[in-house]
Write an enzyme that holds these catalytic residues in place. Structure first.
Site, PDB file in Angstrom:
ATOM      1  N   THR A 131       0.809  -1.227   0.000  1.00 40.16           N
ATOM      2  CA  THR A 131       0.000   0.000   0.000  1.00 40.16           C
ATOM      3  C   THR A 131       0.840   1.273   0.000  1.00 40.16           C
ATOM      4  O   THR A 131       0.323   2.351  -0.251  1.00 40.16           O
ATOM      5  CB  THR A 131      -0.930   0.035   1.237  1.00 40.16           C
ATOM      6  OG1 THR A 131      -0.113  -0.073   2.402  1.00 40.16           O
ATOM      7  CG2 THR A 131      -1.923  -1.108   1.211  1.00 40.16           C
ATOM      8  N   GLY A 132       2.131   1.154   0.281  1.00 40.38           N
ATOM      9  CA  GLY A 132       2.999   2.332   0.337  1.00 40.38           C
ATOM     10  C   GLY A 132       3.371   2.853  -1.043  1.00 40.38           C
ATOM     11  O   GLY A 132       2.921   2.335  -2.072  1.00 40.38           O
ATOM     12  N   VAL A 179       6.287   2.835  -2.722  1.00 40.54           N
ATOM     13  CA  VAL A 179       7.015   1.894  -3.560  1.00 40.54           C
ATOM     14  C   VAL A 179       6.137   0.691  -3.871  1.00 40.54           C
ATOM     15  O   VAL A 179       6.142   0.170  -4.986  1.00 40.54           O
ATOM     16  CB  VAL A 179       8.344   1.475  -2.897  1.00 40.54           C
ATOM     17  CG1 VAL A 179       9.055   0.413  -3.716  1.00 40.54           C
ATOM     18  CG2 VAL A 179       9.247   2.690  -2.721  1.00 40.54           C
ATOM     19  N   ARG A 182      21.252  -5.131   2.557  1.00 44.50           N
ATOM     20  CA  ARG A 182      22.104  -4.754   1.422  1.00 44.50           C
ATOM     21  C   ARG A 182      23.585  -5.028   1.619  1.00 44.50           C
ATOM     22  O   ARG A 182      24.276  -5.451   0.706  1.00 44.50           O
ATOM     23  CB  ARG A 182      21.952  -3.253   1.137  1.00 44.50           C
ATOM     24  CG  ARG A 182      20.756  -2.913   0.305  1.00 44.50           C
ATOM     25  CD  ARG A 182      20.730  -1.410   0.018  1.00 44.50           C
ATOM     26  NE  ARG A 182      19.354  -1.003  -0.316  1.00 44.50           N
ATOM     27  CZ  ARG A 182      18.855   0.182  -0.047  1.00 44.50           C
ATOM     28  NH1 ARG A 182      19.584   1.094   0.581  1.00 44.50           N
ATOM     29  NH2 ARG A 182      17.621   0.465  -0.395  1.00 44.50           N
ATOM     30  N   CYS A 216      18.056   4.533  -3.624  1.00 48.69           N
ATOM     31  CA  CYS A 216      17.635   5.271  -4.814  1.00 48.69           C
ATOM     32  C   CYS A 216      18.653   6.294  -5.274  1.00 48.69           C
ATOM     33  O   CYS A 216      18.698   6.643  -6.450  1.00 48.69           O
ATOM     34  CB  CYS A 216      16.282   5.929  -4.579  1.00 48.69           C
ATOM     35  SG  CYS A 216      16.206   6.977  -3.119  1.00 48.69           S
ATOM     36  N   SER A 258       9.847  12.150  -3.438  1.00 47.87           N
ATOM     37  CA  SER A 258       9.262  10.807  -3.444  1.00 47.87           C
ATOM     38  C   SER A 258      10.222   9.787  -2.847  1.00 47.87           C
ATOM     39  O   SER A 258       9.788   8.726  -2.416  1.00 47.87           O
ATOM     40  CB  SER A 258       8.858  10.392  -4.867  1.00 47.87           C
ATOM     41  OG  SER A 258       9.994  10.330  -5.702  1.00 47.87           O
ATOM     42  N   GLU A 293      21.790   8.951   4.154  1.00 44.52           N
ATOM     43  CA  GLU A 293      21.909   8.834   2.697  1.00 44.52           C
ATOM     44  C   GLU A 293      23.352   8.855   2.217  1.00 44.52           C
ATOM     45  O   GLU A 293      23.737   8.100   1.327  1.00 44.52           O
ATOM     46  CB  GLU A 293      21.134   9.990   2.060  1.00 44.52           C
ATOM     47  CG  GLU A 293      20.755   9.762   0.620  1.00 44.52           C
ATOM     48  CD  GLU A 293      19.530   8.893   0.477  1.00 44.52           C
ATOM     49  OE1 GLU A 293      18.977   8.447   1.506  1.00 44.52           O
ATOM     50  OE2 GLU A 293      19.113   8.648  -0.673  1.00 44.52           O
ATOM     51  N   LYS A 299      25.009   5.565   2.850  1.00 41.04           N
ATOM     52  CA  LYS A 299      24.538   4.532   1.925  1.00 41.04           C
ATOM     53  C   LYS A 299      25.251   4.642   0.584  1.00 41.04           C
ATOM     54  O   LYS A 299      25.723   3.642   0.035  1.00 41.04           O
ATOM     55  CB  LYS A 299      23.030   4.659   1.700  1.00 41.04           C
ATOM     56  CG  LYS A 299      22.176   4.170   2.858  1.00 41.04           C
ATOM     57  CD  LYS A 299      20.695   4.379   2.507  1.00 41.04           C
ATOM     58  CE  LYS A 299      19.791   4.229   3.715  1.00 41.04           C
ATOM     59  NZ  LYS A 299      18.429   4.723   3.429  1.00 41.04           N
ATOM     60  N   ARG A 323      17.818  17.575  -0.350  1.00 40.09           N
ATOM     61  CA  ARG A 323      16.452  17.360  -0.832  1.00 40.09           C
ATOM     62  C   ARG A 323      15.976  18.645  -1.499  1.00 40.09           C
ATOM     63  O   ARG A 323      16.151  19.739  -0.931  1.00 40.09           O
ATOM     64  CB  ARG A 323      15.554  17.046   0.369  1.00 40.09           C
ATOM     65  CG  ARG A 323      14.173  16.608   0.010  1.00 40.09           C
ATOM     66  CD  ARG A 323      14.085  15.188  -0.450  1.00 40.09           C
ATOM     67  NE  ARG A 323      14.283  14.214   0.629  1.00 40.09           N
ATOM     68  CZ  ARG A 323      14.448  12.920   0.408  1.00 40.09           C
ATOM     69  NH1 ARG A 323      14.414  12.405  -0.799  1.00 40.09           N
ATOM     70  NH2 ARG A 323      14.646  12.100   1.429  1.00 40.09           N
ATOM     71  N   HIS A 345      16.243  11.922  -9.045  1.00 41.67           N
ATOM     72  CA  HIS A 345      17.414  12.301  -8.270  1.00 41.67           C
ATOM     73  C   HIS A 345      18.526  12.753  -9.222  1.00 41.67           C
ATOM     74  O   HIS A 345      18.979  11.989 -10.068  1.00 41.67           O
ATOM     75  CB  HIS A 345      17.915  11.106  -7.446  1.00 41.67           C
ATOM     76  CG  HIS A 345      17.050  10.757  -6.265  1.00 41.67           C
ATOM     77  ND1 HIS A 345      15.943  11.486  -5.896  1.00 41.67           N
ATOM     78  CD2 HIS A 345      17.150   9.749  -5.343  1.00 41.67           C
ATOM     79  CE1 HIS A 345      15.400  10.940  -4.806  1.00 41.67           C
ATOM     80  NE2 HIS A 345      16.095   9.894  -4.461  1.00 41.67           N
TER      81      HIS A 345
END
Lengths: 352, 352, 352, 352
Positions: B12-13, B15, B109, B148, B178, B201, B204, B234, B241
């Protein structure tokens, strides 16, 4: 107390309007003339200008009739916000006629005998005016402030450079649309978008930073040996140029040492008392998600640069984020502060 | 032709919805189960989801009743878009039960035996699944796609790395809202603003890039020796991106040589024919002001990364801009392509 | 001069922060207590608040320790910005304990014995406090200001109503995201978008306008006989609620007559001298494309409503556009002005 | 099958580009000529156009050399997106030379012998072409589509008008920036802002709606007796004109009856099969917060109008919200559909 009479060239544009507002009530300067392009000449400023600053047009300026961008305007200082294409000739004509031209335009910035000044950073460079007097037979002179995206970077670099030496700089900007003037950036281009290109901007940053951080030596400025790589982008922000920066230093520094350098930075003594000089040229905000244009732009009435996210860089030494008000610290406010410096440095007589 | 039954966890999210739309009409996969958090269980997907993708909810999915995020869901492949906090246990449970979990979540990951895959870049790493089978007694397995903001960078780096060797990378991102899911970024925070911080971020990007560009060696991945410095911000963009990038190479390359590397890049042969593989994983756009999220995002149905502004870097070797669709190439599309790779590499049986 | 001690309930929220900033340096009021929800109690305000107003948290407030939203807070006036769900009980408890609660919350607005006040419009309604004292055995009382989208409309209607009588109103709003608080509207919902629905907003406008324009009669307010049809939409603006309005009048008026009514409007004499009362409650801007949130919001320090585009309506009598600062005139500023009215009307003793 | 040769006037502009994209692969029409202003003539379209549509310029058009906006262009149909200032003469010259000019420009819309058409609403008005042939000695003719903000309103009104009679209409629009073309609205004007004025827009809506809803009678159109009051505003949206609407009907209708009218609306039989006619000219979305530009614009490939928030109006009978794609249904798509109608109505010969 009588004030020094000043004129604004390009008074109806975005930066011109900012000059009008920032000079309203200035303790030393009084706008006595406004000039603009041919088709506006002869009309009262208040009738013609498409005013976009907050509040109404200051009354004393609203009634001024717009004049041609040519001497004599019977002023001591001329603030210039005219197109680069015509600035070369127009500004020199004023300087020759005895006025000091304090310009926001790019045209003369890199000329060897033109001081390119951010007062807290390189006030001493103002002495290039003496070279200018000699070289060009000016009885007045031309003083430039840097490009709107350069100034936030240089104010963040200068305190580091003075203490640790800056050798290498990566900078990636996210710049506001006001930097492009009006109408400037089309809304269809920038709404919900990023444009990763601003004409000539990267070159301006790369070369102006070296002159600003350089050393006055004989009749010229010895540029700083700093390698700068600039990426510039436009984002959907009205005012406020942000930049992410990584720097390599001659002498290693921790984030804490860098923060101390910024926090302690005041600039030359002759600069501290200027009406437009903020108490803190650089403020460090340690909150995780700062600075932000919407929340941090108005520090020091738009003259303070905010630095944040100070941390180690895996590639160079340090990395951080810097934010400056592009139309105040990066344009009109910068020029006004430079004009104030002309007074305290004795090029222009202090008001009685 | 019968299709392979798949389930979506976190359906439902943001993604999750993207999975539903991208899998609608997929030639190999058929959504037969949707799962979400406890309070949604038991209700038809079409009634509960606050659908934000274009067009209506695909009919075949709208009528599916939402199930718990636990086996058995009677599927071969499980697409996971669940919260990192619960993904560790949930995803392993499915893998243990025999399903292949293709996850967009960060949790696994960096585990040494979990393949972190961008098919065009490192399809060979998929063989880590054999290590996983051995280590964890999974009859299925877990395959992850990167964050992402990593994927657009790595797809731009890989063609350079293969030919010239990438040693140092400076990257500064401008990321769409998003990427933070829904409700995610508050409008009060981002309208007319830039936020120069995204939690975790930068870490990552810095660590995932090294694993993705690394080499399979024995039972693990030998990370690439690349020093990466990432700044992440952001911006007020919905999808897409952007990143400005400077790279230092082992073997010097001109912009023209880099462009040739990107243009010729296709990825491994087993990857080219995948339904989600774009004809060109990387496209170079030489127009001065490209790429831009609004104009370039949909290339290759969102699976193509666009590179632009390729030029010499005064500090390292080359600099350029890269743009990737963060919810397609950077999330749901990435996972679907990874699932397709599971089929062509024989981990999952091809549909009859 | 000693100042009147005041408290703020819900002090950490969007409106609460606005209270803190607007009350900083207030000539009559001094914040001596801040209260918020249970999980914040006991921590210094400055440490806990996620401050989003310009400038730093005022020092005198930063050090206050957050208290529970319950008496006694040892104050004369309580400004309330708490959730509607709990306001009913909490606000009454304070009023019972002797404090005057000036609330921005919707809960008590339409209660027959609660004055719903815009000082320039209906200061006389404040006498309902006497009814409240009687009805509810309050030694203090509750005073409400209207919803943020009502106030701009009603300030534009009142001058017309007083002279020509307003009978019918069609209003379509375009409201800023700050009206929804923080985090409020998700950026994914509003970037590049319009949402044509705001929960309960149309009902609030329709009913509150009638009470505000009504007449005090006996122990209650006789609502004005005005039929109002409201459409409300959310747009990608930070602050500033715009509305397009068409009105039908009892006695026909030309645009010029309406402009004269607005321009001459000052409100009751007891209201003119209040610290928060602007010189002009309504300003008319005749420029074709005004008012605009970005350019006209700060008139009268955010307390002046701007009216523009005044013209004949083909269906009713007149049409125009109105703009109000939703978090100042429509929330915190409104409540502060109401508190000031409590002083000049003698409900609260004037500071010595 | 051979296709009908068509030309586009003003092919490089925003609407011109939309024509090029929408006609790419059209089953009946083939672009064989593109024309633009003098300074573009002689250059290949693909080299000159600053293309902003998704995807690349269609190859067959990219290689066309730009011609002058003057006959002969050897085409049967001319799509016109030229400036209103020159359209009067240019479009007539083409019509005189035998071509059918399908224009998006305002110039001829209100001429008594020019059909102003929304096919589903008033296809029968096309017979005015016969009057035009007679009056103006045209062997071709001129057909206009309405202004981009009129069409969404009229498509929502027509189904109500046919069944219940529409007498009075209040409409307040929130219009996208693409309606102003390129560069159009300056980003400094619209970022975080609303502009409550669009030049001539209100007049266009008010007069065009009456002609569109009127009845063909003898040699002219008897305008509908509908009083319309329009407020128009510009918001920070790329594509999609929203409007809040209240209507007074001759014969009362409930929201349910109105919804049935919209849902059942198909338009004339000759219109249903047109390539550009959507299956549903009007769709009703009953979710509380719909329609929204970002989510509902692409229904029916941009040719479907979405109606939402249908409810009783305290002043008139019904109120609702309507959304239309301003550059598809409100411009290029509208003209293409009108050209298709020329074919099915026999003015232009059907391709063999």
């Amino acid at each position: 107390m009588s004030r020094i009479p000043v004129a604004i060239l390009g008074a109806t544009g975005t930066v011109g309007q900012k000059f009008v507002r920032l000079l309203d009530g200035h303790p030393w300067f009084e706008i006595v003339a406004v000039a603009a392009s041919e088709q506006s000449v002869g009309r009262p400023y208040g009738d013609l200008v498409r005013w976009r600053e907050p509040g109404p047009v200051p009354e004393s300026v609203a009634s001024l009739v717009i004049q041609r961008c040519a001497p004599p305007l019977d002023v001591t200082i001329v603030f210039s916000a005219i197109e680069a294409e015509i600035a070369g000739e127009v500004e020199q004509t004023f300087a020759r006629s005895g006025a000091y031209v304090v310009t926001n335009t790019k045209t003369h910035r890199m000329a060897p005998d033109v001081p390119l000044i951010v007062p807290e950073v390189n006030a001493a460079h103002l002495d290039l005016l003496n070279v200018q007097h000699k070289n060009r037979a000016f009885s007045g002179g031309i003083v430039a402030n840097p490009n709107c995206s350069t100034v936030g970077l240089v104010l963040a670099l200068a305190p580091l450079h003075q203490i640790f030496g800056v050798e290498r700089v990566f900078v990636s900007t996210m710049q506001a649309v006001s930097g492009a003037g009006y109408p400037g950036v089309a809304s269809l281009d920038i709404l919900g978008n990023v444009i990763p290109y601003i004409g000539e901007e990267e070159e301006k940053i790369e070369r102006e930073a070296k002159k600003l951080l350089g050393t006055l030596s004989g009749d010229g400025v010895q540029e700083a040996r700093v390698a700068v790589s600039a990426h510039t982008s436009r984002v959907a922000v009205i005012d406020g140029h942000m930049a992410t920066v990584s720097v390599g230093l001659s002498q290693r520094a921790t984030p804490e040492q860098a923060i101390a350098a910024w926090t302690g930075f005041r600039g030359d003594e002759t600069v501290r008392g200027l009406p437009s000089s903020p108490a803190h040229p650089v403020e460090v905000d340690l909150r995780l998600d700062r600075p932000q244009p919407r929340l941090d732009l108005e520090r020091g009435a738009g003259m303070t640069v905010t630095v944040g996210r100070v941390r180690h860089c895996p590639l160079l030494d340090l990395r951080f984020v810097t934010l400056a008000h592009n139309t105040v610290r990066g344009a009109a406010g910068a020029a006004i502060q430079n004009a104030e410096l002309l007074v305290t440095r004795g090029f222009v007589e202090r008001p009685a």
